[in-house]
Design a protein around this motif. Sequence first.
Motif, PDB file in Angstrom:
ATOM      1  N   ALA A 108       0.840  -1.191   0.000  1.00  0.00           N
ATOM      2  CA  ALA A 108       0.000   0.000   0.000  1.00  0.00           C
ATOM      3  C   ALA A 108       0.878   1.246   0.000  1.00  0.00           C
ATOM      4  O   ALA A 108       0.451   2.305  -0.424  1.00  0.00           O
ATOM      5  CB  ALA A 108      -0.897   0.019   1.227  1.00  0.00           C
ATOM      6  N   GLY A 155      -5.131   3.609   3.355  1.00  0.00           N
ATOM      7  CA  GLY A 155      -4.315   2.478   2.916  1.00  0.00           C
ATOM      8  C   GLY A 155      -4.152   1.390   3.966  1.00  0.00           C
ATOM      9  O   GLY A 155      -3.785   0.260   3.661  1.00  0.00           O
ATOM     10  N   ARG A 204      -7.119  -6.990  -3.121  1.00  0.00           N
ATOM     11  CA  ARG A 204      -5.849  -6.330  -3.445  1.00  0.00           C
ATOM     12  C   ARG A 204      -5.044  -7.122  -4.486  1.00  0.00           C
ATOM     13  O   ARG A 204      -4.676  -6.593  -5.512  1.00  0.00           O
ATOM     14  CB  ARG A 204      -5.016  -6.199  -2.163  1.00  0.00           C
ATOM     15  CG  ARG A 204      -3.660  -5.542  -2.397  1.00  0.00           C
ATOM     16  CD  ARG A 204      -2.819  -5.572  -1.140  1.00  0.00           C
ATOM     17  NE  ARG A 204      -2.376  -6.929  -0.811  1.00  0.00           N
ATOM     18  CZ  ARG A 204      -1.957  -7.287   0.388  1.00  0.00           C
ATOM     19  NH1 ARG A 204      -1.947  -6.418   1.393  1.00  0.00           N
ATOM     20  NH2 ARG A 204      -1.550  -8.527   0.590  1.00  0.00           N
ATOM     21  N   PRO A 227      -4.599  -0.610  -3.358  1.00  0.00           N
ATOM     22  CA  PRO A 227      -3.491  -0.761  -2.424  1.00  0.00           C
ATOM     23  C   PRO A 227      -4.022  -0.881  -0.999  1.00  0.00           C
ATOM     24  O   PRO A 227      -4.820  -0.073  -0.564  1.00  0.00           O
ATOM     25  CB  PRO A 227      -2.698   0.541  -2.601  1.00  0.00           C
ATOM     26  CG  PRO A 227      -3.720   1.530  -3.071  1.00  0.00           C
ATOM     27  CD  PRO A 227      -4.760   0.785  -3.831  1.00  0.00           C
ATOM     28  N   MET A 228      -3.582  -1.934  -0.296  1.00  0.00           N
ATOM     29  CA  MET A 228      -4.059  -2.106   1.092  1.00  0.00           C
ATOM     30  C   MET A 228      -2.968  -2.754   1.927  1.00  0.00           C
ATOM     31  O   MET A 228      -2.322  -3.700   1.485  1.00  0.00           O
ATOM     32  CB  MET A 228      -5.295  -3.014   1.126  1.00  0.00           C
ATOM     33  CG  MET A 228      -6.582  -2.310   0.770  1.00  0.00           C
ATOM     34  SD  MET A 228      -7.970  -3.433   1.031  1.00  0.00           S
ATOM     35  CE  MET A 228      -8.231  -4.016  -0.618  1.00  0.00           C
ATOM     36  N   ILE A 240     -10.461   3.326  -0.048  1.00  0.00           N
ATOM     37  CA  ILE A 240      -9.277   3.408  -0.919  1.00  0.00           C
ATOM     38  C   ILE A 240      -9.367   4.672  -1.772  1.00  0.00           C
ATOM     39  O   ILE A 240      -8.396   5.408  -1.940  1.00  0.00           O
ATOM     40  CB  ILE A 240      -9.148   2.144  -1.791  1.00  0.00           C
ATOM     41  CG1 ILE A 240      -8.905   0.916  -0.894  1.00  0.00           C
ATOM     42  CG2 ILE A 240      -8.004   2.300  -2.802  1.00  0.00           C
ATOM     43  CD1 ILE A 240      -8.948  -0.409  -1.645  1.00  0.00           C
TER      44      ILE A 240
END
Lengths: 242, 324, 667
Positions: free
Chosen positions: B7, B106, B143, B159-160, B101
Amino acid sequence: MIKATHKRLERINEMIAPHSEVLVLGCETCTGICLVGGEKEVARMAANLRLLNRKNGGKKTFTEGVVRRQCEMEFLDGAASLINDADAVVSLACGVGMQAIAEHFPNMPVYPGNNTAFLGLSPELGLFSERCVACGDCLIDRTGGLCPIARCAKHLFNGPCGGSVAGKCEVSPDVPCIWQMIVDRMMRLGQLSKLEDIKGIRNWKTNDAVGPRAYIREDLRSTPPKLDSVVMKPVAPKGGAA
Amino acid sequence: MSNGYKAGTRLEKILAAGKFAVTAEVGPPKGTDPEPVRKKGEKMKSACDALNVTDNQTAIVRLCSLAGCALLKQVGAEPLMQIVCRDRNRIAIQSDVLGAISLGVGNFLCLSGDHQKFGNHPTAKNVFDIDSIQLIQTLKMMRDEKKFICGEDISGNTPMFIGAAENPFADPFEFRVVRLAKKIKAGADFIQTQAVYDVPKFARWMKMVCDRGLDKQVHILAGVIPIRTSGAARYMQTSVPGVAVPDEIVKRMKAAEDKGGADKKLKAEYGREEGIKLTLELIEQVKQIPGVHGVHLMAVGWEEAVPGILEKAGLLPRPAVEAG
Amino acid sequence: MQQSTAPVVQPPCQNECPIHQDARGYLAAIARGEFDRALEVVRETNPLPIICATICSHPCENKCRRGKVDLPLSIRALKRVAVEQGKSPPPAKPKAQRSQKVAVIGSGPAGLTAAHDLAHLGYSVTILERDAAPGGAMTNFVPIYRLPREWIKRDIDAITALGVTIKTNHELGKNVTIADLKKQGFNAILLAMGLPVSRTPGVPGENSEGVMLALPFLRSVNQEGYRLPPDKMVIVVGGGNVAIDVARSALRAGAAGVRMVCLEAPHEMPASPWEVEEAKEEGIDINCSWGPKQIIVRNGKLGVLECKKVKSVFDAQGRFNPSFYEEQCTLIEGDIIIMAIGQGSDLKMLPDMGVNLNERKQLVFDAKTMTTSQEGVFACGEVTTGPGSAVRAMSTGRRAALAIDGYLKGEKVVFTEPLPLGELAPEVVNGVKRIERNVVPAQDPALRVKNFNIADLGYDAVLGLKEARRCLNCGNGAHLIEEKCIACLTCVRVCPYNVPVTRNGKVDIRVDQCQACGICVAECPVNAIGFRMPGVEDIPQRIETAMKGSKQELGFYCSYDSYYLRGVNTQGMIGIPCLAKIDTKHLLKAFELGAERAFLAGCMDADCPFTGNLEWAQRRVDTVNSLLKDAGLGEGRVKMLKVEPDQFKNLTQLVAAAFQPKEAPKG
Ligand SMILES: Cc1cc2nc3c(=O)[nH]c(=O)nc-3n(C[C@H](O)[C@H](O)[C@H](O)COP(=O)(O)OP(=O)(O)OC[C@H]3O[C@@H](n4cnc5c(N)ncnc54)[C@H](O)[C@@H]3O)c2cc1C
Ligand code: SF4
Ligand code: SF4
C-alpha cells in the motif's frame, strides 16, 4: 427438535377478541415434547382463557383438541370438523403447524399460542437449549460435531474471538464458549490440525439468502411438485477464497 | 504496487524498514462534529505512524470509521481503518473498502467486533456474514487479484496494508497461536494485539509465535492501554472481555492514588503519574521481547497523553520514511 | 368359581401369603384411616381374620419389599388394627344354595376354611370335631397368652353364621365312619384332622414319671388350667415354635425356671426368630446344639437330662439327619422334662374305612386334586402337608373346597399359582425414603410371665396409620398408556426413583418398581399415565361433584391423614392419597367451575413417606397462581398448607389465616 414457549395469555386474549368460538389446538410432536403443546397444556391454556373471558364478562366458548403433528395435512384433516366448528384457532404448535392450518383451512383465522424458539434439545428436565439453525450446509464435520453457527454468538467459522475466557463466551458467564468446546473436542479426537485450515467464505444460499427454501426428493416423485419455495441443491464443495 | 509496497503507507514503510512502529487509537464521536477527530489527528499525527479509527467500538454507535479516516486525512494524519464483521455483510464491507481506498486510506484492520449485547443497541440483529479471518481473505483477494468475493473484477487500484487483531490473553491459550497463523495465512500483514499487562504471559505467547516462525511473516504491534486510575484498572480487570490485568497493577495504582490522601485532585494526579510510569515500563518491556515490531497505544479518552508518553519512551521523533 | 389360566401378578406380600390376601389393599385403607374398608378387604380372602391377625406366622413380611429398604411392614399387626378398628361384617352367605352336602372332619384352620368356602359356594356343610370345642390346634394348643379363646370364638361364630354346623365330640372312627356319612347323604367327605399327637425322641428314661409331652401339656394348661407344682425347674426338649410355646407356658404355669435344649445351632432353630427373642426376654435359657442321650432318674425322682454334642443336624443332602460327638456329653438339671420335638398324625382308623395309608403310615394323597384313595374323600391341612402354619393349612382348605366344588359339579379344576412382582431394583431402593418400623407394643416381659393375658398389645389406630404409610404400594401405581405416550421423557426425568426407563426407543414405566408417588402422573403433558391406586384417576369427577353446590372454596387434603382429620368436617373436601397427585389442570378446573380459591392441606415433610412429593405439590400451586396472576385473575388464589397432625382440628382457622390479606408493614 423444535422448541417453543407459550405466548403471554393477554396477547392471546387480544388476538382472539373478535371471535366467539375458539379452538385451542395442540400438537403432540415437537411442542408436545417441549411441554407446551400436549393435551394437558391445551387444557390448561383453554381453562385459563375461559377464566379470563369470564372475568371480562365475555361469552366466548373454548374447545380443545390435539393432533399428532399439526404440520401434516392428513392429521389436520382428522381434526377438520373440530377446526371448522370453531371460528378461530389458537395453535399450540410451532410456526410450521400454525401455517399448515392457515394453508389448509383458507378461511380459518389461526393465531399463535406459542413462540417458536429454536431447534434444540432438552439436556435435563426443564431446560431447553439451542443446537442448530438449519443453515442448510452442515459444517460440523470440521468442528468436532459442534455447531459454531448456532452456538457462537458471532457465528465465527475459524476459531474463537478474543472474548473467550476460561471456557466462557464473552456474552455471558453462563454460556460456554463453543469454540473452546470445539478445540477441546478436536484435541481429544486428535483432529486439532483440522482447525488450522481456513474455512472459507460461505454460501448462505442454503440458509436464508434466497427466501423460502424447499427441496425435492426426485426418487419419491413422478410429477413435478407445485412449488412455493426455492428448491435447494446440495452445495458444491468450494475452498476458501483462493 | 510497482515500488514493491502493498500500500506504501507510512506504517508499512516503517515496518518494512525494520523500525519500531507506533500506532494509536482515535475514537470518533457519538455525533456529527468533525472537530474532535481532526483535533486528535493534529495532536498525534507526528507522534504516530498510523492512527486507528475504531468501527462502532463496543457496539456503541459512533461516527463511522470511514468518515473518521477521511477527517484524519484532511489534517494530514495517516489513518488506519478498522472494520468489524458485526454490522455489515460482504456487500457493504467491500463497498466501504472501495470508498476508503478512493479517499486515500491504505491501512485496514479486520476484526470480528464486540458483541452488540455490550453496546447501546443490544436488541439489534447482528450480521456476521463473514468472520474476521474471511474478511482478511476478502481484502487480500481484492488487493492481489483485484476481484470481489463473487469473482467479478474490481476496476482501479486496490493498495491495502492489511491488519488483524489478536488477543494473546484469551482462551484457549494454545489455540491463539494457531489462530494467528490462520490470520497470516489468510493475508494479514500486521497484527495489533489486545492490551498487554501480563508481560510474562505475553512473552510466552510471543515465544510460541517465534517458534513457529510467524514473526518472520507478520509484524506484531503490542497493544498498550495507559491507565489513569485504579478504578479503570479494576474495571478492565473485571469487565472488559479478553483483557487480563494482573492484581499487582491494580494495587500499584491504588497505592499511588493513596499518596494523594483525601485530596481528590492530588489523588488523580498521582494516579496519572503512576499510570504513565506503568505505561512506559510496559513499552520498555515489550520492546525487548523478540518479534515485537511496534506498539499500539489505545488511550481511549486520554489521547492527549500519547505524544508525551511516546516522547518519554524515546520513540520520538518518528523516523522519516521516503515519500511516494 | 372360575379359574383363569393366565398367572396373576401380585405384590410379594400377597403372593407369599398362602391364601394371597390383599395386604397392600388393607394397608392402603388403614393408611387412609378407612378401617372398615380395611377389614372388608381382609374378609374378602380370610375366613379367620382375628386368628390370623393374632398368631399368623406372616410369611408376607419376609417378602415385603420394604425389607430391601429398611425393615418390612408389620403386616400382621396391621391386620389386627383392621380387625380391632374396623366394623364391617363378614360377607353375607350367598342366596343360591346347592343341594349337595359335605362333611368336614376336624375343625382346625384347614377344616374351618374349607367349610367357610364351601358354604359360600352354596353347599350345606357339617363339621365333625372329636374335641369338645372347635378350633383345632388353635383352641387346644396355641397358648392363651398369644390367642385369647373368645377371639377364636368370634371367627368361628362368623362361620357358623353361614349355616355351617359344627358337631363337637364327634370322632371319626369312633362315633361315625365314612360309610355312615355317605349313607347320611354326604356327597363328599373332607379329612382335616391335623397332627394331634406329640412325638418322642426314643431315649432311655423317656417314660419316667416327670416326663411330659408338648401337646397334652399345652392342652391341659390352656383348657384345664393346669399349673405346675411349685419350685420346679423345667427342661423343654425341642427348638421349634411349639417348644417355645411350651417353655413360655411353663413359666406362666409356675415353673421356677425353664431350660430349652435343642439340636440346632442358634441360626438353624426352626422357631421364628421373634419367638426366640420373646422367650429370651422372659428369661428362658436356650441350650443349642445338644441332643438328648438319656434321662437319669436319681432318688426315684427325675433329676438330669444327659445330652451329647451335635456334630451336624442336616446331612449332605440337606435332610434332617443329626450326627453327634458321642463322647462329648453334658448334664442338664431339672425336675420336669417336656418333649416338644414334633407332632404326628392319628390316622389308624382310616384303613378300616377304605382310605389307604402308605408304608410310612401317611395318608395316600394327591395334592393336584386334593383326593385320597377313596372316591369322594378329600383331605387338607397338616394331615397332608406335615407341620406348618395355620395360614398354610387354611390355603389347603381353600384348595380342597375348590376341588370338592369341581368334583360335585363334574368339572376339572386346575390350580394356577399367581406370580410375585419382581424384586426392587437397586436404583429404586436408593431413592426410597427410609422410615423406621413402628415397634408393636407388648406387655413388659417381667410382668407378662406372671399372667396369661395377651402379651402382644398391638398398635392403636394412630400407630397403625403411621405404620401402614410405610407400605410401598408395590405395583399399585403408575402405568403407561402407550397409545397416548409421546415419549417426551418427562416421567423418566421427574421420577425420584428412576422407575420409568427408556427401552427400544420407548418409555417403559416399570409397574413393578413404581412407588406410587404420583409425581409423573401430574407432570405427564399428554395424560398418558394411568394410576391403579384408587382415588387418583377419579379426581376430576370428584372435583365436579364437590363443586356442584356452587362453592367458593375447594379444599384438597392428604387422605393419608384422614384419621387426624376425623375431628374436622371433610365434607365437600377432596381426599388425595398424597397431594403430589394433584395436577395443575385439576386446580384450574376447580376455578373454572366457580371456585374463588382453593387450598391443599398436607402433612409435614417428615411425615410424608415419599421423596419430593410436597415440593412438587407446592410447585403446582405456584404454577397455577402464576398462571392466574399473569392473566390478571388475582394473586395467591391457591394455598398450600403443611399442617402438623395435632393442628388438623384447627384447619378452618388455618385456611382462613392463609387467605387473610397480609397486613401492610407499618410505618
Ligand atoms: C403349640 C402350637 C402352636 C402353634 N402356633 C402357631 C402360630 O402361632 N401360628 C401359626 O400359623 N400356626 C401355629 N401352629 C400351627 C397350626 O396350629 C397348625 O398349622 C394348624 O392348626 C393346622 O391346622 P389343621 O386344620 O390342619 O389341623 P388342626 O388345627 O390340628 O385341626 C385338626 C382338628 O381335627 C380334629 N380331629 C383329629 N382327628 C379327628 C377325628 N378322628 N375325628 C374328628 N376330629 C378329629 C382335632 O381335634 C382338631 O381339632 C401351632 C401349632 C401348635 C401345636
Ligand atoms: S411394601 Fe406394601 S405392598 Fe410392598 S410387599 Fe410390603 S406390604 Fe406388600
Ligand atoms: S408414580 Fe412416582 S414412583 Fe411411580 S413411576 Fe411415577 S413418579 Fe415414579
